[in-house]
Design an enzyme around this catalytic site. Sequence first.
Site, PDB file in Angstrom:
ATOM      1  N   CYS A  87       1.291   4.307   9.986  1.00 45.22           N
ATOM      2  CA  CYS A  87       0.985   3.164   9.682  1.00 45.22           C
ATOM      3  C   CYS A  87       2.135   2.196   9.020  1.00 45.22           C
ATOM      4  CB  CYS A  87      -0.328   2.892   9.067  1.00 45.22           C
ATOM      5  SG  CYS A  87      -1.074   2.015   9.193  1.00 45.22           S
ATOM      6  N   GLU A 127      -6.018   3.231   3.106  1.00 51.78           N
ATOM      7  CA  GLU A 127      -6.384   3.759   4.054  1.00 51.78           C
ATOM      8  C   GLU A 127      -8.170   3.851   4.272  1.00 51.78           C
ATOM      9  OE1 GLU A 127      -5.756   3.111   7.556  1.00 51.78           O
ATOM     10  OE2 GLU A 127      -3.475   2.931   7.053  1.00 51.78           O
ATOM     11  N   HIS A 156       2.339  -6.297   6.924  1.00 52.88           N
ATOM     12  CA  HIS A 156       1.953  -4.908   7.682  1.00 52.88           C
ATOM     13  C   HIS A 156       3.348  -5.422   8.786  1.00 52.88           C
ATOM     14  CE1 HIS A 156       0.309  -1.739   9.026  1.00 52.88           C
ATOM     15  NE2 HIS A 156      -1.227  -1.494   8.342  1.00 52.88           N
ATOM     16  N   HIS A 212       3.647   3.121   5.477  1.00 48.50           N
ATOM     17  CA  HIS A 212       3.396   2.398   4.487  1.00 48.50           C
ATOM     18  C   HIS A 212       4.785   2.773   3.648  1.00 48.50           C
ATOM     19  CE1 HIS A 212      -1.595   2.227   4.192  1.00 48.50           C
ATOM     20  NE2 HIS A 212      -0.638   1.692   5.125  1.00 48.50           N
ATOM     21  N   HIS A 265      -0.413   4.096  13.842  1.00 49.28           N
ATOM     22  CA  HIS A 265      -1.321   5.350  13.631  1.00 49.28           C
ATOM     23  C   HIS A 265      -1.208   6.543  14.277  1.00 49.28           C
ATOM     24  CE1 HIS A 265      -5.295   3.694  11.040  1.00 49.28           C
ATOM     25  NE2 HIS A 265      -3.617   2.900  10.684  1.00 49.28           N
ATOM     26  N   ASP A 310       0.734  -1.631  -0.147  1.00 54.12           N
ATOM     27  CA  ASP A 310       0.056  -0.110   0.589  1.00 54.12           C
ATOM     28  C   ASP A 310       1.156   0.902  -0.251  1.00 54.12           C
ATOM     29  OD1 ASP A 310       0.994  -0.905   2.277  1.00 54.12           O
ATOM     30  OD2 ASP A 310      -0.697  -1.219   3.194  1.00 54.12           O
TER      31      ASP A 310
END
Length: 379
Positions: free
Chosen positions: A95, A129, A155, A97, A349, A70
Site C-alpha cells: 500500500c 490497515e 497517500h 507505506h 494492495h 502510517d
Amino acid sequence: MTQENPFIQMRRELHLIPEIGLEEYKTHDYLMSKIKELPQENLKIKTWETAIVVRVKGSVGEKTIGWRTDIDGLPVIEETDLPFRSTHEGRMHACGHDVHMSIALGLLTYFSSHQTVDDLVFIFQPAEENVSGAKIIYDSGFLNDYMPDEIYALHVKPDLPVGTLGTKVGTLFAGTCAINVEFRGTGGHAAYPHESNDMIVAASQFINQIQTIISRSVNPMEGTVITLGTMHAGTAGNIISGYASLTGTIRTLTSEMSKLTQQRVRDIVKGIELSYNCKIYLDLDQGGYYPVVNNEVETLAFIDYMTKKKGIEYKDMETEMTGEDFGYYLDKIPGTMFWLGVDCPYGLHHPKMTPNEKAIPFAIEHVGDFLEKKANKLL
C-alpha cells in the site's frame, strides 16, 4: 529544499521488513535509529508500543502543524522481482507505506536543522490497515502533549504520474464499517425441514434485504456501498444447517449516512429473527475508519499553493470509496489528505505494486516547501 537518494535507500530498507499493524517492531527500531541520527537540539521524541511522535520545536511555537505517516504493511505475498523484495514471508508494503515513511523521514530530516516559527509534529502511526491505529493513539491520550492544530498526510496513487498531487475539499475517501453476522437456529435432516430452522435460508434473506437499504433507504444522490465478502454455512448437502456466518463492509461518504445504514442493518436483523425464529448476533465495527473529510480552509490553502508552484501537476480528484483511518484525525483536527502520483501499472494492495521512487524526492521537496511556509506563517 531538496533531499534525494538517502531517502530512496531508506524506502528500500523499509520495504524489506513489512510488518502487520501493532507488530511493527523492526520498523519501529529502524525509524528510531534514523531519527536519533538527526540533530536533537529541537527534537522531542515520544513512543508508545510501535508508535513514534517527534515534536520539532519552533522558534515561537504558537501553533503546531502535524504530519502523519502510517508504518504498517499488509498480509500479501510479494510477487515482484525487486532486489529489495520483502524478507518477511507473507508480508508486503503493498500500500506504499514504505514510501510514506521515507518521505516523512526526509521531511523530518530537513526540519531538524531548519527551525520554523511554529512547532511541527511528525506522527509515525501503526496499524492503519487493520485496527485503526489513528483511533488507538488518539483515544489513548498519546498525542495530548503533541496535539496538532492542523494536520496533513498523503497517500500514494499508482494511476497518477510522478509529479502529480491531487485532492479536493470535502470527502476524499469513504468511511468504512465492518459487518460480522452469526445466525443460530436448529439444524436437522434435509427430509424433515419442519423440524429444523434453516439458517442458510435466513442468511440468504438477510443478504437480499440489506441491498434494499441502498435502493430504498439511501438518498440516490449520496453514495453508499454494502458488500458481503464471505459466507460460511453447512457441512453436507442433506443436512439443514443451524448455523451461518457472514462478513462484509459498509462504505459511506458521511458519518450521518454511516449511522443511517448501520441502523437499517440492525432493523433488518430484528425482522429476520422474528421471521425465522432464530437468534442473530450482529457486530458493526467502524473503529476509526471515518470518512476522510478535508477541511475547507486548510485544503483550499493547499490547493492554491500547489497549483501556483512550478514543477507540480495539480489534479482535482473525485471522491473514492477506499477507506483510511486518517479520517479519525480529520474528525477532530482541521487538515487535509492528498494523493501523490507514483506511476505504477499495479494498484494498491496488489502483490506487484512497485511505486516509482522518483516520487520520494519530489514529495519531500514540494510538500516540505508547503509545510515550511505554513510553519513560518507565510500561508
